[in-house]
Scaffold this motif. Sequence first.
Motif, mmCIF file in Angstrom:
data_model
loop_
_atom_site.group_PDB
_atom_site.id
_atom_site.type_symbol
_atom_site.label_atom_id
_atom_site.label_comp_id
_atom_site.label_asym_id
_atom_site.label_seq_id
_atom_site.Cartn_x
_atom_site.Cartn_y
_atom_site.Cartn_z
ATOM 1 N N ALA A 111 0.817 -1.211 0.000
ATOM 2 C CA ALA A 111 0.000 0.000 0.000
ATOM 3 C C ALA A 111 0.851 1.262 0.000
ATOM 4 C CB ALA A 111 -0.927 0.011 1.210
ATOM 5 N N ASP A 112 2.087 1.163 0.470
ATOM 6 C CA ASP A 112 2.963 2.330 0.503
ATOM 7 C C ASP A 112 3.306 2.827 -0.895
ATOM 8 O OD1 ASP A 112 3.164 2.482 3.298
ATOM 9 O OD2 ASP A 112 4.674 0.907 3.317
ATOM 10 N N PHE A 113 3.113 1.994 -1.904
ATOM 11 C CA PHE A 113 3.442 2.380 -3.275
ATOM 12 C C PHE A 113 2.226 2.857 -4.061
ATOM 13 C CE2 PHE A 113 6.713 -1.003 -2.447
ATOM 14 C CZ PHE A 113 7.769 -0.130 -2.309
ATOM 15 N N GLN A 114 1.064 2.860 -3.445
ATOM 16 C CA GLN A 114 -0.156 3.199 -4.174
ATOM 17 C C GLN A 114 -0.443 4.699 -4.105
ATOM 18 O OE1 GLN A 114 -1.257 0.765 -6.049
ATOM 19 N NE2 GLN A 114 0.391 -0.388 -5.078
ATOM 20 N N MET A 115 0.497 5.495 -4.553
ATOM 21 C CA MET A 115 0.359 6.947 -4.510
ATOM 22 C C MET A 115 -0.261 7.508 -5.777
ATOM 23 S SD MET A 115 2.468 9.066 -6.496
ATOM 24 C CE MET A 115 3.420 10.555 -6.454
ATOM 25 N N ILE A 116 -0.142 6.786 -6.891
ATOM 26 C CA ILE A 116 -0.594 7.325 -8.163
ATOM 27 C C ILE A 116 -2.117 7.330 -8.220
ATOM 28 C CG2 ILE A 116 -0.484 7.091 -10.659
ATOM 29 C CD1 ILE A 116 2.111 7.900 -9.291
ATOM 30 N N THR A 117 -2.707 8.499 -8.117
ATOM 31 C CA THR A 117 -4.159 8.629 -8.182
ATOM 32 C C THR A 117 -4.598 9.228 -9.512
ATOM 33 O OG1 THR A 117 -4.028 10.804 -7.115
ATOM 34 C CG2 THR A 117 -4.356 8.885 -5.694
ATOM 35 N N ARG A 118 -3.680 9.873 -10.235
ATOM 36 C CA ARG A 118 -4.038 10.459 -11.522
ATOM 37 C C ARG A 118 -3.053 10.012 -12.593
ATOM 38 N NH1 ARG A 118 -6.662 16.447 -10.646
ATOM 39 N NH2 ARG A 118 -8.214 15.812 -9.095
ATOM 40 N N PHE A 119 -1.918 10.665 -12.676
ATOM 41 C CA PHE A 119 -0.946 10.280 -13.687
ATOM 42 C C PHE A 119 0.419 10.810 -13.286
ATOM 43 C CE2 PHE A 119 -2.874 14.280 -14.891
ATOM 44 C CZ PHE A 119 -1.772 15.089 -15.124
ATOM 45 N N ALA A 120 1.453 10.243 -13.893
ATOM 46 C CA ALA A 120 2.815 10.671 -13.611
ATOM 47 C C ALA A 120 3.701 10.229 -14.760
ATOM 48 C CB ALA A 120 3.317 10.072 -12.299
ATOM 49 N N SER A 121 4.868 10.827 -14.852
ATOM 50 C CA SER A 121 5.853 10.366 -15.820
ATOM 51 C C SER A 121 6.623 9.200 -15.208
ATOM 52 C CB SER A 121 6.827 11.500 -16.168
ATOM 53 O OG SER A 121 7.640 11.821 -15.040
ATOM 54 N N TRP A 122 7.364 8.488 -16.029
ATOM 55 C CA TRP A 122 8.158 7.362 -15.542
ATOM 56 C C TRP A 122 9.163 7.855 -14.512
ATOM 57 C CZ3 TRP A 122 13.180 5.730 -15.175
ATOM 58 C CH2 TRP A 122 13.385 4.359 -14.983
ATOM 59 N N TYR A 123 9.761 8.995 -14.749
ATOM 60 C CA TYR A 123 10.755 9.548 -13.837
ATOM 61 C C TYR A 123 10.116 9.918 -12.492
ATOM 62 C CZ TYR A 123 14.625 12.449 -12.136
ATOM 63 O OH TYR A 123 15.652 12.975 -11.392
ATOM 64 N N GLN A 124 8.956 10.563 -12.536
ATOM 65 C CA GLN A 124 8.265 10.941 -11.306
ATOM 66 C C GLN A 124 7.897 9.713 -10.480
ATOM 67 O OE1 GLN A 124 5.126 13.151 -13.230
ATOM 68 N NE2 GLN A 124 5.942 15.118 -12.525
ATOM 69 N N LEU A 125 7.400 8.697 -11.157
ATOM 70 C CA LEU A 125 7.022 7.467 -10.458
ATOM 71 C C LEU A 125 8.250 6.808 -9.846
ATOM 72 C CD1 LEU A 125 4.846 5.444 -9.698
ATOM 73 C CD2 LEU A 125 5.228 4.297 -11.895
ATOM 74 N N GLY A 126 9.345 6.774 -10.606
ATOM 75 C CA GLY A 126 10.575 6.183 -10.094
ATOM 76 C C GLY A 126 11.093 6.908 -8.872
ATOM 77 N N ALA A 127 11.012 8.236 -8.890
ATOM 78 C CA ALA A 127 11.472 9.027 -7.750
ATOM 79 C C ALA A 127 10.612 8.751 -6.529
ATOM 80 C CB ALA A 127 11.449 10.514 -8.095
ATOM 81 N N TYR A 128 9.310 8.663 -6.736
ATOM 82 C CA TYR A 128 8.422 8.406 -5.603
ATOM 83 C C TYR A 128 8.668 7.018 -5.005
ATOM 84 C CZ TYR A 128 4.461 7.234 -2.761
ATOM 85 O OH TYR A 128 3.701 6.808 -1.718
ATOM 86 N N VAL A 129 8.695 6.012 -5.852
ATOM 87 C CA VAL A 129 8.834 4.634 -5.382
ATOM 88 C C VAL A 129 10.163 4.437 -4.658
ATOM 89 C CG1 VAL A 129 9.118 2.256 -6.149
ATOM 90 C CG2 VAL A 129 7.282 3.645 -7.091
ATOM 91 N N THR A 130 11.244 4.934 -5.240
ATOM 92 C CA THR A 130 12.548 4.757 -4.597
ATOM 93 C C THR A 130 12.649 5.580 -3.315
ATOM 94 O OG1 THR A 130 13.494 6.444 -6.091
ATOM 95 C CG2 THR A 130 13.778 4.110 -6.691
ATOM 96 N N SER A 131 11.959 6.716 -3.254
ATOM 97 C CA SER A 131 11.995 7.512 -2.020
ATOM 98 C C SER A 131 11.330 6.759 -0.870
ATOM 99 C CB SER A 131 11.325 8.879 -2.219
ATOM 100 O OG SER A 131 9.911 8.771 -2.264
ATOM 101 N N VAL A 132 10.249 6.041 -1.166
ATOM 102 C CA VAL A 132 9.575 5.249 -0.136
ATOM 103 C C VAL A 132 10.549 4.238 0.461
ATOM 104 C CG1 VAL A 132 7.786 3.517 0.284
ATOM 105 C CG2 VAL A 132 7.267 5.534 -1.106
ATOM 106 N N ILE A 133 11.302 3.569 -0.394
ATOM 107 C CA ILE A 133 12.230 2.541 0.069
ATOM 108 C C ILE A 133 13.419 3.150 0.795
ATOM 109 C CG2 ILE A 133 13.792 0.700 -0.695
ATOM 110 C CD1 ILE A 133 11.850 0.253 -3.036
ATOM 111 N N VAL A 134 14.009 4.194 0.204
ATOM 112 C CA VAL A 134 15.187 4.810 0.811
ATOM 113 C C VAL A 134 14.849 5.441 2.158
ATOM 114 C CG1 VAL A 134 16.865 6.672 0.542
ATOM 115 C CG2 VAL A 134 16.382 5.156 -1.378
ATOM 116 N N CYS A 135 13.717 6.114 2.235
ATOM 117 C CA CYS A 135 13.307 6.708 3.511
ATOM 118 C C CYS A 135 13.152 5.636 4.586
ATOM 119 C CB CYS A 135 11.992 7.476 3.344
ATOM 120 S SG CYS A 135 12.151 9.044 2.434
#
Length: 201
Positions: free
Chosen positions: A98-122
Motif C-alpha cells: 500500500a505504501d506504493f499506491q500513490m498514483i491517483t491520476r498520472f505521472a511520468s516514468w521519472y516521477q514514479l521512479g522518484a516516488y517509489v525509490t523515495s519510499v524505500i530509501v526513507c
Amino acid sequence: ERSVEARVFHYKGYSTALWKDERGSDQTFEFRRDLSASSRPPGSRDDEFITLLQSLRYVKSSEYFAAMPDSVITQETSSLIIQEMLQDVPIPGSIWDADFQMITRFASWYQLGAYVTSVIVCQLINDWSIAVENMDYEAERYYMDKMQSTRDWDVLKQMDSMGGWSQVVWEYATDMRENPSVLIDDKVHISGLGCLSDESV
C-alpha cells in the motif's frame, strides 16, 4: 459552457493567469517563450497569451486522460511498472504494498521512479536510524549495505541520465557511511528525500 474570471500578469518572457476552479482551489496557467525579438514592452498586454487562455475549456476527466500521451503512467498501469522498477531493489520488510499506491491520476516514468525509490530509501534510513539508536550493530550494518546497493539499482541508473534524483539518493548513501551524524542528528533526509516526519503523519 461555464466561464471563470482570471487574473492575468505579464512579465518579461512569460505571462501567468490565476483563477479559482469550481471547488475554490487556486489554478495557474503559465505561458513562456523567447521575447527577445518581440517589440512588446515587458509588462504590457500579451494578446497571444490572452487568445490562448480564452481557448482553454473544462473537460470531463475521461476526456482529459484520453488526451494524455502514451508515456504518461496512470493508476491502472502503475502497479506493473512499479514491479518492473523494483525487480532488483531490496524492499524492507517494514514496507507494505500500500505504501506504493500513490498514483491517483498520472505521472511520468521519472516521477514514479522518484516516488517509489523515495519510499524505500526513507524506510531504509529510518530502520538504520533505529538500529543505531538501539546499538544494534548487525542491523545497522545490514541497512547500511542496503543503502550502498542503491548505486546498483537499475531504476536509479536509468534515472541518472534524466535528472538529479539518483545523485541525491547516492549522496545520502555516502553520508550514511562517511558522515552518519548528518542523517541521525539533522534528519535532512526528511526534506531532501521527501520522507514523512513523525509530525507530518
